[in-house]
Enzyme design. Structure first.
Site, PDB file in Angstrom:
ATOM      1  CG  HIS A   1     106.951 -18.708  81.568  1.00  0.00           C
ATOM      2  ND1 HIS A   1     106.560 -19.106  82.826  1.00  0.00           N
ATOM      3  CD2 HIS A   1     108.101 -18.013  81.748  1.00  0.00           C
ATOM      4  CE1 HIS A   1     107.425 -18.661  83.722  1.00  0.00           C
ATOM      5  NE2 HIS A   1     108.379 -17.995  83.099  1.00  0.00           N
ATOM      6  CD  GLU A   2     110.703 -17.050  79.267  1.00  0.00           C
ATOM      7  OE1 GLU A   2     110.917 -15.876  79.599  1.00  0.00           O
ATOM      8  OE2 GLU A   2     110.905 -18.018  80.028  1.00  0.00           O
TER       9      GLU A   2
ATOM     10  CG  HIS B   1     108.883 -13.278  82.282  1.00  0.00           C
ATOM     11  ND1 HIS B   1     108.709 -12.976  83.592  1.00  0.00           N
ATOM     12  CD2 HIS B   1     109.318 -14.574  82.241  1.00  0.00           C
ATOM     13  CE1 HIS B   1     109.024 -14.050  84.335  1.00  0.00           C
ATOM     14  NE2 HIS B   1     109.398 -15.029  83.536  1.00  0.00           N
TER      15      HIS B   1
ATOM     16  CG  HIS C   1     105.659  -7.860  84.487  1.00  0.00           C
ATOM     17  ND1 HIS C   1     106.299  -8.569  85.459  1.00  0.00           N
ATOM     18  CD2 HIS C   1     105.027  -6.847  85.127  1.00  0.00           C
ATOM     19  CE1 HIS C   1     106.065  -8.007  86.636  1.00  0.00           C
ATOM     20  NE2 HIS C   1     105.293  -6.965  86.461  1.00  0.00           N
TER      21      HIS C   1
HETATM   22 ZN    ZN Z   1     109.980 -16.983  83.940  1.00  0.00          ZN
END
Ligand code: ZN
Length: 690
Positions: free
Chosen positions: A480-481, A484, A487
C-alpha cells in the site's frame, strides 16, 4: 522582509543547511547536517520570503499574464517548501520535545500565512482576470487546470467576498478554531470521566494476565487501590470486549463508550450543534448551499448526493451480511448454553468465538512466511518491477535521519534514474503510529525537481541477529505505502502544486489500495512468502485460511463505517437556518434515512466523539476512505480481467493514474484508465460481501 527576520537569518545563513538547496542528488536532504535549531529560522525566513515574492506578483504594474502570475506563484516559497517538507516529515517520524514546541508555536503562523496569500485582494484580482479569459489564453490542458484549481482555492478561501464578509469569514474561522479546540480538550477530558472502574478481578475473567496488569496499573495511577480501570478507546467498538466473559461488565463498558459527550462536564453535544451551524453559515457566505457541498466541490465525488448514491447501492448487501453474521453469533450464544438475545456489547465477544471455530489461525505460524526483507525486496519491489519495470538500488552512501532508514535510488525500465526512495519501516520512540508516505522533494518539470519520497511504518523490529517477521496485514501495508510512493515517484507534471499525491482526499488512497492485493497474487507469493528457516513456500491451505479470515466480520466492519460516514454527511448537509434541538434524535433520523440504523451495529463514531468529523480535518469527508477503496477494488478487478501482473497493466496504470497527479480532474483520470465510472461490486467482492 521584516527587519527582525532579516537579522535572525543573517546569523545562521552560513551554517543552516536548510537555507540553501541541498547539493545531494535530487536535493535529498542533508540529514547528517540538519539540526533542531535549523528549523525555526528557516521556516520563519521561508514564510517571509514567500510573502515578499507573492507581494511582488500581486503588485506587478504589468497586466496579469499566465506567466507573470500563475507560473510566478508556482515558483514562490522555495525555502519554505524545502524546510517544511523536512520539518513536518521529521515531526512525524523522529519527533522530540524541541520539534513539538516549534510545531505548536508555528501552527497559527502557518495558518495565517496561508490566509495572507489566499485573501490577498490584488493577487486574486489577477488570478480572476486570467480565469475570466481562460478560454482565450491559449493554455495547454495542464496550465488551464492549474488556473482553475488556483481560482477555486481562492474563491473557497473567501477571496471574492467584500471586506465585511471577509471579516465575517475570519471571525467564523476563529470561532471554529476555538470550538474544535474545545472539542479536542473535552475528548481528552472524557477519557477520565468515562473510564470504567472495576472492583474485583473476578469480573475480568477472560482477559489475559497482561491486560489485567495494565488495568490494575491504570487504577493504581489514579489512586484506586485494589481496583481496575478500563479506559474507553476512541471508536464505538471497544477492543477489550473481545475477551471479556462477564456480560454485565461488557454492557457497562459499552454504555460508557456510546454515551460519551451526551451529558456531564465534558458534554460535546452542544459543540456538535454549534460547529455544524457555524459551518453551514460559512458555506453560505462562500456561495454554497451546505458545508458538505462546499467540502465536496473540489473532490472526486463533487456532491454529497454522489456519495449517498454510491453508499446506498451497497447498503442492502452489507445489511444482509450483518444479518448472517448476527445469526452465526446468536447460534454461538445458544451453543454456549445461553438464552439471551444478541446485544451490541455481545458482538465482538461471540464473533471472536465464531472466528476461532472457523479459522484456527496461529499468527506465529503465518508470520514465519513473511520475513521483512523478503516481503520488501522479493514481494513489493518484485511486483513493481513486473508491473512497471522499475528497480531499486540500495544507496547506503546517502545520509539518513535514523540508522534504520533504508535509502534507494529508483531506476526506470530503460535504466534512467527516476527518484530517491527511503524506507523507514520500524517502530521507535518519537514516531507517530500508523503508516504513511510523504515527500522530501516533489516532482516538478517547471522546477526541474525529481521526487525524493519516503514510506514510514511501525513494524516491530526483531532483536539483533533475529529475522524480523511481519503479519500478512503488515505485508499488504508495505504494498500500500509503496503504492503511494510510486504515485509520487512516477509523477510527470509541470507544476509542483499539481504533482504526485496532491489529489483530492477521496482519490489519494486509490493508487495505494490498488497495490495491496498483489500481496496475494500467486506469482508474487511464490516469490516472497517463504519460510524464513527452510525457504519452503507457504502451504496453500494456510494461505487460504489467512485470506478467508480477512473477510470475516466484514458486514459489521463495513456497516459501522458507512453509518459513521453517512452520519458525518448528514450533519454537514444542514442548511443555514435549520436548528437541531436534539442531537440524539437527529442522529437516529440520519441513520434511518440512509438505511443504516441497525440494532446491533452502531456507527464507528457517534456524534459526541466523532473526532474526524468535528474537531478533525475530515468534516463531510469521512466517506473518502471507502470511496478510494471502491476505486481501488474496481480498478484492480479490471486489471485482473485484462492481463494481470504484467508491464502492459502497469504501464496503463502509470500513464493514466500514477503520472498525472492532479493535472486532470480525478473522475476523468479514473475513466481514462478504467473506461467507465467506478462501480461498487468489486469492493463488495473484495470484502467478501457478495
Ligand atoms: Zn494510504
Amino acid at each position: 522582509m521584516p527587519v527582525e527576520v532579516a537579522e535572525q537569518v543573517a546569523g545562521v545563513v552560513e551554517s543552516n543547511p536548510l537555507m540553501s538547496i541541498s547539493p545531494l542528488q535530487y536535493q535529498a536532504p542533508q540529514f547528517d547536517q540538519i539540526k533542531n535549531e535549523h528549523f525555526k529560522p528557516a521556516l520563519v525566513a521561508g514564510m517571509a520570503e514567500q510573502l515578499q515574492e507573492v507581494d511582488a506578483i500581486a503588485n506587478n504594474p504589468e497586466p496579469a499574464t499566465f506567466d507573470n502570475t500563475l507560473v510566478a506563484l508556482e515558483k514562490t516559497g522555495a525555502l519554505l517548501n524545502r524546510a517544511s517538507l523536512v520539518f513536518y516529515n521529521l515531526a512525524g517520524s523522529s519527533s522530540n520535545e524541541t520539534i513539538r514546541a516549534i510545531q505548536g508555536e508555528l501552527a497559527p503562523k502557518m495558518a495565517a500565512h496561508r490566509d495572507d496569500i489566499y485573501l490577498n485582494k490584488a493577487l486574486f484580482k489577477r488570478v480572476d482576470a486570467l480565469y475570466q479569459q481562460r478560454e482565450s489564453l491559449g493554455l495547454d490542458a495542464e496550465s488551464l487546470r492549474l488556473l482553475e484549481v488556483y481560482h477555486r482555492d481562492f474563491v473557497m478561501a473567501g477571496a471574492q467576498l467584500n471586506d465585511a464578509q471577509q471579516q465575517q469569514i475570519r471571525d467564523l474561522n476563529e470561532q471554529e478554531a476555538t470550538l474544535t479546540n474545545n472539542f479536542r480538550q473535552m475528548l481528552m477530558a472524557q477519557r477520565d470521566e468515562t473510564a470504567v472502574v472495576v472492583d474485583s478481578v473476578d469480573e475480568l475473567a477472560g482477559l489475559s494476565e497482561g491486560q489485567i496488569a495494565m488495568l490494575k496499573a491504570a487504577a493504581d495511577e489514579k489512586g484506586l487501590d485494589g481496583k481496575y480501570l478500563i479506559y474507553i478507546t476512541n471508536t464505538t467498538r471497544q477492543p477489550i470486549l473481545t475477551n471479556m466473559d462477564n456480560r454485565a461488565l461488557r454492557d457497562r463498558v459499552w454504555q460508557a463508550s456510546v454515551n460519551r459527550g451526551i451529558a456531564g462536564e465534558n458534554a460535546t453535544y452542544p459543540l456538535v450543534q454549534q460547529l455544524t451551524a457555524l459551518r453551514a453559515e460559512k458555506a453560505k457566505l462562500l456561495g454554497f448551499d451546505t458545508w458538505a457541498d462546499y467540502r465536496l466541490a473540489p473532490a472526486m465525488a463533487k456532491t454529497p448526493q454522489a456519495v449517498r448514491d454510491m453508499f446506498s447501492s451497497m447498503v442492502p448487501k452489507v445489511a444482509a451480511n450483518v444479518e448472517r453474521e448476527a445469526e452465526a453469533i446468536q447460534q454461538m450464544i445458544v451453543a454456549k448454553g445461553e438464552t439471551f438475545k444478541l446485544q451490541p456489547w455481545d458482538w465482538a465477544y461471540y464473533a471472536n468465538q465464531v472466528r476461532a471455530e472457523r479459522f484456527a489461525l496461529d499468527e506465529s505460524e503465518v508470520k514465519a512466511y513473511f520475513e521483512f526483507k523478503s516481503v520488501l525486496e522479493q514481494g513489493v519491489f518484485f511486483t513493481m518491477n513486473k508491473l512497471f519495470g522499475v528497480t531499486f538500488k540500495p544507496r547506503p552512501d546517502l545520509p539518513v535521519y535514523h540508522e534504520d532508514v533504508l535509502a534507494y535510488e529508483v531506476f526506470d525500465a530503460d535504466g534512467s534514474s527516476l527518484a530517491i526512495f527511503y524506507g523507514d519501516y520500524f517502530a521507535r520512540e518519537g514516531k507517530r503510529g500508523g503508516a504513511w508516505m510523504s515527500a522530501f522533494v516533489k516532482q516538478s518539470g517547471l522546477l526541474e525537481a525529481k521526487p525524493v519520497i519516503v514510506n514510514v511504518m511501525n513494524i516491530d523490529k526483531a532483536a539483533a541477529g533475529q529475522p524480523t517477521l511481519v503479519s500478512y496485514d503488515h505485508a499488504t501495508t508495505m504494498f500500500h505505502e509503496l503504492g503511494h510512493g510510486l504515485h509520487g515517484m512516477f509523477s510527470d507534471v509541470k507544476y509542483p502544486s499539481l504533482s504526485g499525491t496532491s489529489v483530492s482526499r477521496d482519490f489519494v488512497e486509490f493508487p495505494s489500495t490498488y497495490q495491496e492485493d498483489w500481496a496475494a497474487n500467486p506469482e508474487v507469493l511464490a516469490n516472497y512468502a517463504r519460510h524464513y528457516k527452510t525457504g519452503e513456500p507457504m502451504p496453500k491451505a494456510l494461505l487460504d485460511k489467512v485470506l478467508a479470515s480477512r473477510s470475516f466480520n466484514q458486514g459489521y466492519d463495513t456497516m459501522e463505517y458507512m453509518a459513521a460516514a453517512l452520519l458525518d454527511m448528514e450533519w454537514h448537509s444542514l442548511a443555514v437556518d435549520s436548528k437541531v434541538e436534539d442531537v440524539a434524535a437527529f442522529e437516529a433520523d440520519a441513520l434511518a434515512k440512509n438505511g443504516v440504523k441497525l440494532d446491533y451495529v452502531l456507527p464507528r463514531y457517534r456524534s459526541g466523539y466523532f473526532s474526524h468529523a468535528f474537531p478533525g480535518g475530515y468534516s463531510a469527508s469521512y466517506y473518502a476512505y471507502m470511496w478510494s477503496e471502491i476505486l481501488a477494488a474496481d480498478a484492480f478487478a479490471y486489471t485482473q480481467r485484462s492481463g494481470g501482473l504484467n508491464r502492459a497493466s502497469g504501464d496503463k496504470f502509470r500513464k493514466h493514474v500514477l503520472s498525472v497527479g492532479n493535472s486532470i480532474d480525478p473522475m476523468e483520470t479514473y475513466k481514462a484508465f478504467r473506461g467507465e465510472a467506478p462501480k461498487t461490486a468489486a469492493l463488495l467482492e473484495r470484502r467478501g460481501l457478495l
